[in-house]
Design an enzyme around this catalytic site. Structure first.
Site, mmCIF file in Angstrom:
data_model
loop_
_atom_site.group_PDB
_atom_site.id
_atom_site.type_symbol
_atom_site.label_atom_id
_atom_site.label_comp_id
_atom_site.label_asym_id
_atom_site.label_seq_id
_atom_site.Cartn_x
_atom_site.Cartn_y
_atom_site.Cartn_z
ATOM 1 N N ASP A 1 0.833 -1.200 0.000
ATOM 2 C CA ASP A 1 0.000 0.000 0.000
ATOM 3 C C ASP A 1 0.871 1.253 0.000
ATOM 4 O OD1 ASP A 1 -2.296 -1.520 0.070
ATOM 5 O OD2 ASP A 1 -2.495 -1.444 2.254
ATOM 6 N N TYR B 1 6.961 -8.579 8.381
ATOM 7 C CA TYR B 1 6.597 -7.174 8.575
ATOM 8 C C TYR B 1 6.844 -6.750 10.022
ATOM 9 C CZ TYR B 1 3.779 -7.900 4.317
ATOM 10 O OH TYR B 1 3.356 -8.210 3.049
ATOM 11 N N ASP C 1 -6.498 1.000 8.673
ATOM 12 C CA ASP C 1 -5.215 1.653 8.927
ATOM 13 C C ASP C 1 -5.489 3.119 9.279
ATOM 14 O OD1 ASP C 1 -5.731 2.962 6.513
ATOM 15 O OD2 ASP C 1 -4.326 1.744 5.358
ATOM 16 N N ARG D 1 -3.176 -5.474 8.231
ATOM 17 C CA ARG D 1 -4.190 -4.549 8.757
ATOM 18 C C ARG D 1 -5.257 -5.311 9.536
ATOM 19 N NH1 ARG D 1 -6.892 -1.887 3.884
ATOM 20 N NH2 ARG D 1 -5.808 -3.441 2.626
#
Length: 306
Positions: free
Chosen positions: A38, A66, A80, A177
């Site tokens: 993103d 991540y 988010d 997310r």
């Protein structure tokens, strides 16, 4: 120019933006990325260049790692920090560190996720975010993903436990997310992902990456080749078939090979040179057939019996 360029994707750009800019810098159109990030996310984005574009599907399927930040107390429509707040609940009592760690461990292994409405998952031929932008809510498919490991960064936990970071290694298709939102629910609060970095994609880690500025410098100096990672690094997870002269010739003409073990995918190499990727033959499971061929000859052809 053939190889993998491990780009450190900056915030504010889509993965497609990164490919477009790399094409301009490297002056080549044959570039593909290996998994969307993103715009608000930074991190490792391997770019496949030249012949390496043939292995894009295999890099896309690899596990990713991540570092994510969770903020408890507010949920957003996008899951988010970019989205409008849709739910709030103040964290009144401090959340013990042990409680956060215990909840995180509940999410290891195979888990189910419902993809966010603001995502590119398709339902009835349309992407979910297209429905979301029109204010429509549709039934979303439940997906199975795998969380290989999740570790709390204890030094990141705020005084009341409402903000914390964790490192997660997960399978293809995992929405971090959504993981953050689900962790919040397990702790009893609405939540959203307030920050995200991808620190590993397959064999490529943060320390392997280069910036756009570094790419531009290398192009000006004529040293771009030094920044490229070999194609073989991206598929080290595949079992290796060492090619002799006979096997090399078979690969060049797209012929079958004997299947040496129970694995379904193999890389065929002669020294450091990648000759091809082979897969189990659907009709003859004791044999392999070419999936991708990287050497000249009747590359990508078959022996006429597949």
């Amino acid at each position: 120019m053939d190889g993998i360029l491990a780009l450190w994707k900056p915030k504010g750009m889509t993965s497609h933006d990164c490919v477009f800019k790399a094409r301009k810098i490297l002056q080549t159109k044959k570039i593909g990325h290996t998994g969307t990030l993103d715009p608000d996310v930074e991190g490792v984005l391997p770019l496949c260049i030249g012949q390496a574009t043939k292995i894009v599907p295999y890099l896309t399927d690899t596990s990713k790692t991540y570092v994510a930040e969770v903020t408890l107390g507010t949920a957003t429509e996008t899951e988010d920090k970019s989205g409008a707040v849709i739910e709030e609940k103040q964290v009144m009592e401090p959340i013990p560190l042990e409680t956060i760690e215990s909840v995180l461990q509940q999410f290891t292994g195979e888990i189910e996720q419902v993809p966010p409405m603001y995502s590119a998952v398709k339902v009835a031929g349309r992407k979910l975010y297209e429905y979301a932008r029109k204010g429509l809510e549709v039934e979303r498919p439940i997906r199975q993903v795998t969380i290989h490991e999740i570790v709390l960064d204890k030094t990141s936990v705020s005084k009341n436990g409402s903000v914390f970071r964790f490192t997660v290694s997960c399978s293809k298709g995992t929405y971090v997310r959504t993981l953050c939102v689900d962790i919040g629910k397990a702790l009893g609060y609405p939540a959203h992902m307030s920050d995200l970095e991808r620190i590993q994609a397959g064999a490529f880690r943060t320390q392997d990456t280069v910036t756009f500025a570094k790419m531009e410098e290398a192009m000006e100096a004529g040293s771009m080749e030094r920044l490229l990672q070999p194609v073989t690094k991206a598929i080290e997870f595949m079992p290796l078939i060492e090619a002799d002269a006979v096997i090399e010739q078979k690969v060049r003409y797209g012929q079958r090979l004997k299947r040496p073990s129970e694995a379904d995918l193999y890389r065929v190499q002669k020294g450091d040179q990648l000759l091809g990727i082979y897969e189990t033959h659907p009709a003859y499971p004791h044999l392999l057939k070419p999936k991708r061929v990287f050497v000249s000859g009747k590359a990508g052809g078959t022996d006429g019996n597949d």
